[in-house]
Design a protein around this motif. Structure first.
Motif, PDB file in Angstrom:
ATOM      1  N   ASP A   7      75.411  20.668  18.190  1.00 56.94           N
ATOM      2  CA  ASP A   7      74.535  20.168  19.322  1.00 56.94           C
ATOM      3  C   ASP A   7      73.067  19.656  19.009  1.00 56.94           C
ATOM      4  OD1 ASP A   7      76.722  20.853  21.059  1.00 56.94           O
ATOM      5  OD2 ASP A   7      75.990  22.931  21.258  1.00 56.94           O
ATOM      6  N   THR A   8      72.460  20.131  17.964  1.00 60.22           N
ATOM      7  CA  THR A   8      71.253  20.053  17.343  1.00 60.22           C
ATOM      8  C   THR A   8      71.204  18.659  16.858  1.00 60.22           C
ATOM      9  OG1 THR A   8      70.659  22.368  17.337  1.00 60.22           O
ATOM     10  CG2 THR A   8      69.173  20.592  16.095  1.00 60.22           C
ATOM     11  N   ILE A   9      72.101  18.347  15.909  1.00 57.66           N
ATOM     12  CA  ILE A   9      71.925  17.253  15.166  1.00 57.66           C
ATOM     13  C   ILE A   9      72.447  15.903  16.119  1.00 57.66           C
ATOM     14  CG2 ILE A   9      72.395  18.235  12.906  1.00 57.66           C
ATOM     15  CD1 ILE A   9      75.207  17.129  12.963  1.00 57.66           C
ATOM     16  N   SER A  10      73.194  16.203  17.094  1.00 53.66           N
ATOM     17  CA  SER A  10      73.861  15.061  17.788  1.00 53.66           C
ATOM     18  C   SER A  10      72.808  14.653  18.961  1.00 53.66           C
ATOM     19  CB  SER A  10      74.948  15.423  18.460  1.00 53.66           C
ATOM     20  OG  SER A  10      75.084  16.320  19.303  1.00 53.66           O
ATOM     21  N   TYR A  15      75.378   6.929  16.208  1.00 53.89           N
ATOM     22  CA  TYR A  15      76.770   6.979  15.741  1.00 53.89           C
ATOM     23  C   TYR A  15      76.785   7.864  14.324  1.00 53.89           C
ATOM     24  CZ  TYR A  15      81.359   5.323  13.918  1.00 53.89           C
ATOM     25  OH  TYR A  15      82.549   5.191  13.508  1.00 53.89           O
ATOM     26  N   GLU A  16      75.748   7.648  13.515  1.00 51.87           N
ATOM     27  CA  GLU A  16      75.843   8.506  12.249  1.00 51.87           C
ATOM     28  C   GLU A  16      75.852  10.057  12.640  1.00 51.87           C
ATOM     29  OE1 GLU A  16      73.665   6.035  13.057  1.00 51.87           O
ATOM     30  OE2 GLU A  16      74.572   4.456  11.868  1.00 51.87           O
ATOM     31  N   GLN A  19      79.244  11.103  13.696  1.00 54.42           N
ATOM     32  CA  GLN A  19      80.203  11.104  12.493  1.00 54.42           C
ATOM     33  C   GLN A  19      79.716  12.267  11.612  1.00 54.42           C
ATOM     34  OE1 GLN A  19      82.616   9.025  13.304  1.00 54.42           O
ATOM     35  NE2 GLN A  19      82.838   8.458  11.103  1.00 54.42           N
ATOM     36  N   ARG A  20      78.662  12.851  11.698  1.00 58.47           N
ATOM     37  CA  ARG A  20      78.339  14.016  10.986  1.00 58.47           C
ATOM     38  C   ARG A  20      78.744  15.305  11.612  1.00 58.47           C
ATOM     39  NH1 ARG A  20      77.969  17.144   6.833  1.00 58.47           N
ATOM     40  NH2 ARG A  20      76.227  18.739   6.859  1.00 58.47           N
ATOM     41  N   ALA A  21      78.903  15.116  13.072  1.00 57.43           N
ATOM     42  CA  ALA A  21      79.527  16.083  13.688  1.00 57.43           C
ATOM     43  C   ALA A  21      81.227  16.406  13.584  1.00 57.43           C
ATOM     44  CB  ALA A  21      79.441  15.970  15.269  1.00 57.43           C
ATOM     45  N   ILE A  22      81.791  15.079  13.414  1.00 53.61           N
ATOM     46  CA  ILE A  22      83.022  15.193  13.033  1.00 53.61           C
ATOM     47  C   ILE A  22      83.338  15.850  11.508  1.00 53.61           C
ATOM     48  CG2 ILE A  22      85.190  13.571  12.638  1.00 53.61           C
ATOM     49  CD1 ILE A  22      84.072  11.741  14.627  1.00 53.61           C
ATOM     50  N   SER A  23      82.576  15.521  10.352  1.00 56.68           N
ATOM     51  CA  SER A  23      82.635  16.014   9.467  1.00 56.68           C
ATOM     52  C   SER A  23      82.644  17.606   9.206  1.00 56.68           C
ATOM     53  CB  SER A  23      81.443  15.519   8.646  1.00 56.68           C
ATOM     54  OG  SER A  23      81.752  13.880   8.293  1.00 56.68           O
ATOM     55  N   LEU A  24      81.586  17.813  10.217  1.00 53.87           N
ATOM     56  CA  LEU A  24      81.219  19.515  10.299  1.00 53.87           C
ATOM     57  C   LEU A  24      82.552  19.999  10.734  1.00 53.87           C
ATOM     58  CD1 LEU A  24      77.533  19.810  11.390  1.00 53.87           C
ATOM     59  CD2 LEU A  24      78.362  20.571   9.221  1.00 53.87           C
ATOM     60  N   MET A  25      83.209  19.616  11.905  1.00 57.59           N
ATOM     61  CA  MET A  25      84.436  19.934  12.328  1.00 57.59           C
ATOM     62  C   MET A  25      85.615  20.165  11.140  1.00 57.59           C
ATOM     63  SD  MET A  25      87.095  18.230  15.153  1.00 57.59           S
ATOM     64  CE  MET A  25      87.161  17.166  13.927  1.00 57.59           C
ATOM     65  N   SER A  57      76.847   9.229  21.282  1.00 57.13           N
ATOM     66  CA  SER A  57      76.827   8.243  20.443  1.00 57.13           C
ATOM     67  C   SER A  57      76.945   6.739  21.058  1.00 57.13           C
ATOM     68  CB  SER A  57      77.598   8.180  19.336  1.00 57.13           C
ATOM     69  OG  SER A  57      79.086   7.893  19.654  1.00 57.13           O
ATOM     70  N   HIS A  58      77.772   6.948  22.327  1.00 55.63           N
ATOM     71  CA  HIS A  58      78.191   5.755  23.236  1.00 55.63           C
ATOM     72  C   HIS A  58      79.017   4.682  22.427  1.00 55.63           C
ATOM     73  CE1 HIS A  58      75.197   7.043  26.017  1.00 55.63           C
ATOM     74  NE2 HIS A  58      74.238   7.054  25.287  1.00 55.63           N
TER      75      HIS A  58
END
Length: 302
Positions: A7-10, A15-16, A19-25, A57-58
């Protein structure tokens, strides 16, 4: 926690970071598979946070759909922990991933997700996926803000608006059990869609805007936001007639100045005081037409 980190980084909406959120998941999923540590077991909050990041990210909402499809398949065709079962918040985030994106035809896609939620909940496969008022408002918001294209004309978008809004008026005793009641945002999004997708010279614009406002007044939800949207959807003379003596002459079509204390109390009874404008004695004298409804034929008298 991972959810808080995502939530914080997004929050910057890039878009980046999505993508980082997906990597963390993926990192959480792999860590759980390797260790079996229940503290690392992915839950629906984690997946919802990732979908929210994609929405912010839209861009490329299909990433959210891929996650939703995978999680849904796991739930429908295999045993999963109760904490990982998709719920209405999860699917609302999926709708926003489409609705906030720049994808053509996003209104139709949002409506398809809404229909899928209805099917999942009514079939008993995923009862927690039952749509609510927020779900409906999210679809309406997508419709109001999508620009017409070859894939989705304004007429097509308005058909989706009507179908979606009607779901909020279903009786609780219906098969679906109802999907909530309209709130201020529901009516505001409908009026925004009318202003954006029905031309000024189309008589349906006036009839539909006035019908929407009359329904809103019957629900006691006329606040500042509603009045502003109504003024953009109607010719100013028609707007003046509806507001009557409550409309100050020093206002403009873009920024109407309405004294809410001069509107019938029934129009604003369910609106917080801070959204009602100036305080003062309440007028109860004006009679209100009743029984109007927004429908596929624009207006139907019940």
């Amino acid at each position: 926690t991972y959810c808080s980190l995502i939530d914080t980084i997004s929050k910057n909406g890039s878009y980046e970071t999505s993508q980082r959120a997906i990597s963390l998941m993926v990192e959480v999923e792999r860590s759980y598979e390797l260790t079996g540590d229940r503290r690392l077991q992915p839950n629906i909050q984690l997946y919802t946070s990732v979908l929210k990041a994609i929405g912010r990210s839209h861009k490329d909402p299909h990433r959210a759909q891929t996650i939703a499809d995978r999680l849904e398949s796991s739930c429908l065709y295999g045993p999963v922990p109760r904490a990982s079962i998709p719920d209405v918040l999860f699917y609302n985030s999926l709708i926003n991933a489409y609705g906030w994106s720049d994808m053509e035809g996003r209104s139709q896609k949002c409506f398809e997700v809404l229909q899928h939620m209805v099917d999942l909940s009514e079939s008993g496969k995923l009862p927690a996926a039952k749509p609510d008022t927020v779900t409906i408002n999210s679809v309406l918001n997508a419709c109001a803000n999508e620009k017409p294209s070859a894939q989705n004309s304004s007429e097509d978008i308005m058909k989706i608006v009507v179908k979606t809004f009607e779901m909020l008026k279903q009786h609780p005793s219906s098969k679906s059990g109802g999907f909530g009641r309209p709130d201020q945002n529901s009516y505001a999004q409908v009026m925004a869609a009318i202003a954006n997708h029905i031309t000024d010279d189309d008589e349906k614009r006036i009839s539909m805007a006035e019908a929407t406002f009359l329904q809103c007044s019957e629900d006691g939800l006329v606040g500042n936001h509603i009045v502003t949207k109504l003024s953009t959807a109607l010719p100013y003379q028609r707007f003046q007639i509806l507001m009557g003596k409550a409309l100050d002459q020093d206002g403009t079509k873009e920024k109407p100045n309405v004294d809410f204390s001069k509107l019938p109390r029934a129009w604003t009874v369910n609106v917080p005081v801070w959204q009602q404008g100036r305080k003062g004695p309440v007028s109860r004298s004006r009679r209100r037409p009743t029984g109007y409804q927004v429908t596929k034929q624009s207006v139907r008298r019940q």
